[in-house]
Design a protein around this motif. Structure first.
Motif, mmCIF file in Angstrom:
data_model
loop_
_atom_site.group_PDB
_atom_site.id
_atom_site.type_symbol
_atom_site.label_atom_id
_atom_site.label_comp_id
_atom_site.label_asym_id
_atom_site.label_seq_id
_atom_site.Cartn_x
_atom_site.Cartn_y
_atom_site.Cartn_z
ATOM 1 N N LYS A 146 0.734 -1.202 -0.086
ATOM 2 C CA LYS A 146 -0.102 -0.080 -0.031
ATOM 3 C C LYS A 146 0.848 1.467 0.316
ATOM 4 C CE LYS A 146 -3.808 2.647 0.509
ATOM 5 N NZ LYS A 146 -3.296 3.744 0.506
ATOM 6 N N GLN A 147 2.058 1.103 0.858
ATOM 7 C CA GLN A 147 2.868 2.322 0.894
ATOM 8 C C GLN A 147 3.489 2.639 -0.473
ATOM 9 O OE1 GLN A 147 5.089 2.734 4.825
ATOM 10 N NE2 GLN A 147 3.975 0.776 5.155
ATOM 11 N N MET A 148 3.881 1.559 -1.101
ATOM 12 C CA MET A 148 4.583 1.695 -2.606
ATOM 13 C C MET A 148 3.781 2.158 -3.548
ATOM 14 S SD MET A 148 6.810 -2.022 -2.199
ATOM 15 C CE MET A 148 7.315 -2.068 -3.774
ATOM 16 N N ILE A 149 2.564 1.640 -3.621
ATOM 17 C CA ILE A 149 1.374 2.219 -4.414
ATOM 18 C C ILE A 149 1.270 3.611 -4.337
ATOM 19 C CG2 ILE A 149 -0.971 2.098 -5.005
ATOM 20 C CD1 ILE A 149 -1.010 -1.060 -4.719
ATOM 21 N N ASP A 150 1.140 4.106 -3.007
ATOM 22 C CA ASP A 150 1.144 5.451 -2.704
ATOM 23 C C ASP A 150 2.297 6.327 -3.416
ATOM 24 O OD1 ASP A 150 -1.289 5.248 -1.494
ATOM 25 O OD2 ASP A 150 -0.524 5.138 0.793
ATOM 26 N N MET A 151 3.278 5.458 -3.184
ATOM 27 C CA MET A 151 4.628 6.468 -3.738
ATOM 28 C C MET A 151 4.491 6.377 -5.181
ATOM 29 S SD MET A 151 8.712 5.382 -3.377
ATOM 30 C CE MET A 151 8.870 5.828 -1.755
ATOM 31 N N TYR A 152 3.941 5.464 -6.013
ATOM 32 C CA TYR A 152 4.070 5.185 -7.247
ATOM 33 C C TYR A 152 2.996 6.508 -7.653
ATOM 34 C CZ TYR A 152 2.351 4.085 -12.012
ATOM 35 O OH TYR A 152 1.957 4.432 -13.425
ATOM 36 N N GLU A 153 2.002 6.343 -7.225
ATOM 37 C CA GLU A 153 1.033 7.474 -7.546
ATOM 38 C C GLU A 153 1.440 8.876 -7.199
ATOM 39 O OE1 GLU A 153 -2.646 6.145 -5.463
ATOM 40 O OE2 GLU A 153 -2.989 4.353 -6.921
ATOM 41 N N GLN A 154 2.251 9.112 -6.295
ATOM 42 C CA GLN A 154 2.980 10.482 -6.028
ATOM 43 C C GLN A 154 4.077 10.826 -7.066
ATOM 44 O OE1 GLN A 154 4.193 10.291 -2.108
ATOM 45 N NE2 GLN A 154 2.196 10.056 -1.360
ATOM 46 N N THR A 155 4.808 9.690 -7.511
ATOM 47 C CA THR A 155 5.922 10.185 -8.355
ATOM 48 C C THR A 155 5.846 9.899 -9.891
ATOM 49 O OG1 THR A 155 6.989 7.996 -7.869
ATOM 50 C CG2 THR A 155 7.350 9.710 -6.286
ATOM 51 N N GLY A 156 5.039 8.720 -10.103
ATOM 52 C CA GLY A 156 4.772 8.050 -11.470
ATOM 53 C C GLY A 156 5.965 7.300 -11.565
ATOM 54 N N SER A 157 7.027 6.944 -10.592
ATOM 55 C CA SER A 157 8.169 5.987 -10.780
ATOM 56 C C SER A 157 7.628 4.619 -10.358
ATOM 57 C CB SER A 157 9.389 6.340 -10.051
ATOM 58 O OG SER A 157 9.555 7.806 -10.675
ATOM 59 N N SER A 158 8.401 3.511 -11.212
ATOM 60 C CA SER A 158 8.560 2.206 -10.614
ATOM 61 C C SER A 158 9.059 2.286 -9.283
ATOM 62 C CB SER A 158 9.004 1.316 -11.614
ATOM 63 O OG SER A 158 8.486 1.233 -12.759
ATOM 64 N N VAL A 159 8.419 1.295 -8.338
ATOM 65 C CA VAL A 159 9.040 1.285 -7.042
ATOM 66 C C VAL A 159 9.625 -0.267 -6.594
ATOM 67 C CG1 VAL A 159 8.435 1.696 -4.472
ATOM 68 C CG2 VAL A 159 7.361 3.180 -6.550
ATOM 69 N N VAL A 160 10.543 -0.318 -6.068
ATOM 70 C CA VAL A 160 11.008 -1.570 -5.458
ATOM 71 C C VAL A 160 11.347 -1.425 -3.953
ATOM 72 C CG1 VAL A 160 11.885 -2.277 -7.492
ATOM 73 C CG2 VAL A 160 13.482 -1.400 -5.751
ATOM 74 N N PRO A 181 22.638 8.047 -1.358
ATOM 75 C CA PRO A 181 22.173 7.388 -0.138
ATOM 76 C C PRO A 181 21.832 8.198 1.071
ATOM 77 C CG PRO A 181 24.014 6.142 -1.062
ATOM 78 C CD PRO A 181 24.022 7.569 -1.683
ATOM 79 N N GLY A 182 20.729 7.932 1.772
ATOM 80 C CA GLY A 182 20.362 8.911 2.715
ATOM 81 C C GLY A 182 19.474 10.191 2.540
ATOM 82 N N TYR A 183 19.754 10.422 1.287
ATOM 83 C CA TYR A 183 18.725 11.750 0.690
ATOM 84 C C TYR A 183 17.746 11.297 -0.200
ATOM 85 C CZ TYR A 183 22.797 14.040 2.999
ATOM 86 O OH TYR A 183 23.706 14.270 4.131
ATOM 87 N N SER A 184 18.070 10.458 -1.064
ATOM 88 C CA SER A 184 17.076 10.329 -2.304
ATOM 89 C C SER A 184 17.106 8.583 -2.539
ATOM 90 C CB SER A 184 17.670 10.744 -3.612
ATOM 91 O OG SER A 184 16.952 10.162 -4.725
ATOM 92 N N GLY A 185 15.687 8.331 -2.912
ATOM 93 C CA GLY A 185 15.504 6.925 -3.073
ATOM 94 C C GLY A 185 15.618 6.675 -4.344
ATOM 95 N N ARG A 186 16.109 7.516 -5.453
ATOM 96 C CA ARG A 186 16.272 7.251 -6.561
ATOM 97 C C ARG A 186 17.594 5.996 -6.756
ATOM 98 N NH1 ARG A 186 17.042 6.176 -11.532
ATOM 99 N NH2 ARG A 186 16.841 7.743 -13.202
ATOM 100 N N ILE A 187 17.132 4.966 -7.480
ATOM 101 C CA ILE A 187 17.886 3.903 -7.924
ATOM 102 C C ILE A 187 18.916 4.421 -8.983
ATOM 103 C CG2 ILE A 187 18.194 1.755 -8.646
ATOM 104 C CD1 ILE A 187 15.728 0.958 -6.845
ATOM 105 N N ARG A 241 17.111 3.221 -17.021
ATOM 106 C CA ARG A 241 17.931 4.299 -17.961
ATOM 107 C C ARG A 241 17.007 5.202 -18.590
ATOM 108 N NH1 ARG A 241 20.989 -0.886 -21.180
ATOM 109 N NH2 ARG A 241 22.521 -1.420 -19.354
ATOM 110 N N PHE A 242 15.604 4.886 -18.716
ATOM 111 C CA PHE A 242 14.639 5.641 -19.130
ATOM 112 C C PHE A 242 13.656 6.098 -18.632
ATOM 113 C CE2 PHE A 242 13.593 1.667 -21.236
ATOM 114 C CZ PHE A 242 12.170 1.471 -21.029
ATOM 115 N N SER A 243 13.350 5.202 -17.667
ATOM 116 C CA SER A 243 12.062 5.403 -16.676
ATOM 117 C C SER A 243 12.461 5.191 -15.218
ATOM 118 C CB SER A 243 10.946 4.296 -17.062
ATOM 119 O OG SER A 243 9.818 4.577 -16.072
ATOM 120 N N PRO A 244 12.686 6.304 -14.462
ATOM 121 C CA PRO A 244 13.190 6.316 -12.992
ATOM 122 C C PRO A 244 12.416 5.138 -12.131
ATOM 123 C CG PRO A 244 12.669 8.517 -13.752
ATOM 124 C CD PRO A 244 11.873 7.528 -14.690
ATOM 125 N N ILE A 245 13.405 4.450 -11.409
ATOM 126 C CA ILE A 245 12.829 3.587 -10.422
ATOM 127 C C ILE A 245 13.451 4.047 -8.966
ATOM 128 C CG2 ILE A 245 12.978 1.051 -9.403
ATOM 129 C CD1 ILE A 245 13.800 0.472 -12.250
#
Length: 294
Positions: A146-160, A181-187, A241-245
């Protein structure tokens, strides 16, 4: 601005052979092994439903019919329970078949997680979707997915979903490398089961994904990777590479029931949380662990 599609569908891969639990899995699916009185896969389905998922595709394999039977209506059993006046049991049995709209597809060969996900391509129908792995039971409120789906709906990015693991355990997981690390969850990158001296971090993927449907085109073109299987991680690297995770740091209790010790630990932990079992189980454990007991 075009409205972002809701995450309504989930894929649960369940086509593996379960060799680590032989001989118990010789004639029954590993996913149906019970944690006390509930099969493991039911915990996964319940998390999906509690997260707002409406339709679930279970990717099964040979000798997995018991999974379908479990989530199907059982008219004979319901009639027997009704005749005996077992109303509480009757309601429990009926509720299982009403959890969600569940359908099935067979993975003809166990060719890896990526191949299992690709088997459900027609089911996803060009929508974002969730993937839940049956070896990881994640307990939190609200649910991890549920928390991951909320993150997707906020960012439009795939989430792991990720959690820290000991560095000497990195060879068991997909490991992510974060941009900041520690500042951003962008993989920035992902590596499938690296040796400790090759791991970019100790952040392990723990069996929950919310993915853009573009992953299917990459899985279609994927070649066998580590272990000779179609690895989902390899296609996620290309997708990134073309769609942020984004990495979602899971905070809660994780049970790795794909491991024998983890399965035992999960059974004990769940028993200790149940009002009908906790006192007796705790007393038994204290007795067995006392110095006088040999």
């Amino acid at each position: 601005m075009m409205e972002r599609k809701r995450v309504r569908k989930a894929i649960i891969p369940a086509g593996g052979l379960g060799t680590r639990f032989l001989p118990a899995t010789k004639a029954q699916p590993k996913e149906m092994l019970p944690l006390i009185d509930k099969p493991a896969i039911q915990y996964i389905v319940e998390e999906a439903v509690a997260s707002g998922i409406e339709s679930i595709m279970i990717v099964s394999g040979r000798n997995k019919r018991a999974i379908e039977d479990h989530f199907d209506k059982s008219a004979e059993l319901e009639m027997e329970l009704e005749e005996r006046g077992k109303e509480e049991m009757l309601e429990m049995v009926r509720s299982i078949s009403q959890l969600a709209n569940i359908c099935y597809v067979r993975q003809r060969e166990p060719l890896g997680l990526g191949h299992a996900v690709l088997s459900a391509k027609a089911f996803a129908e060009n929508e974002p979707f969730a993937v839940l792995l049956g070896d990881d039971i994640l307990l939190s409120d609200p649910p991890c997915l549920k928390q991951m789906i909320d993150m997707y709906e906020q960012t439009g990015s795939s989430v792991v979903a990720v959690m820290e693991v000991p560095m000497d355990q990195t060879h068991k997981y997909g490991i992510v490398d974060l941009e900041s690390p520690g500042y951003s969850g962008r993989i920035r990158g992902m590596v499938e089961k690296p040796a400790p001296n090759e791991a970019p971090s100790n952040l392990a993927v723990v069996g929950r994904y919310v993915l853009d449907p573009a992953i299917f085109g990459l899985l279609d073109d994927a070649r066998p990777g580590k272990g000779g299987e179609i690895q989902l991680t390899d296609s996620l690297v290309r997708l990134n590479r073309f769609s942020p995770i984004e990495a979602f740091p899971f905070v809660g209790i994780r049970h790795d029931i794909g491991d024998k010790l983890g399965f035992v630990q999960a059974t004990i932990d769940m028993a200790l949380k149940r009002p009908d079992l906790s006192d007796a189980v705790r007393a038994y454990m204290l007795e067995r662990l006392s110095p006088s007991h040999t």
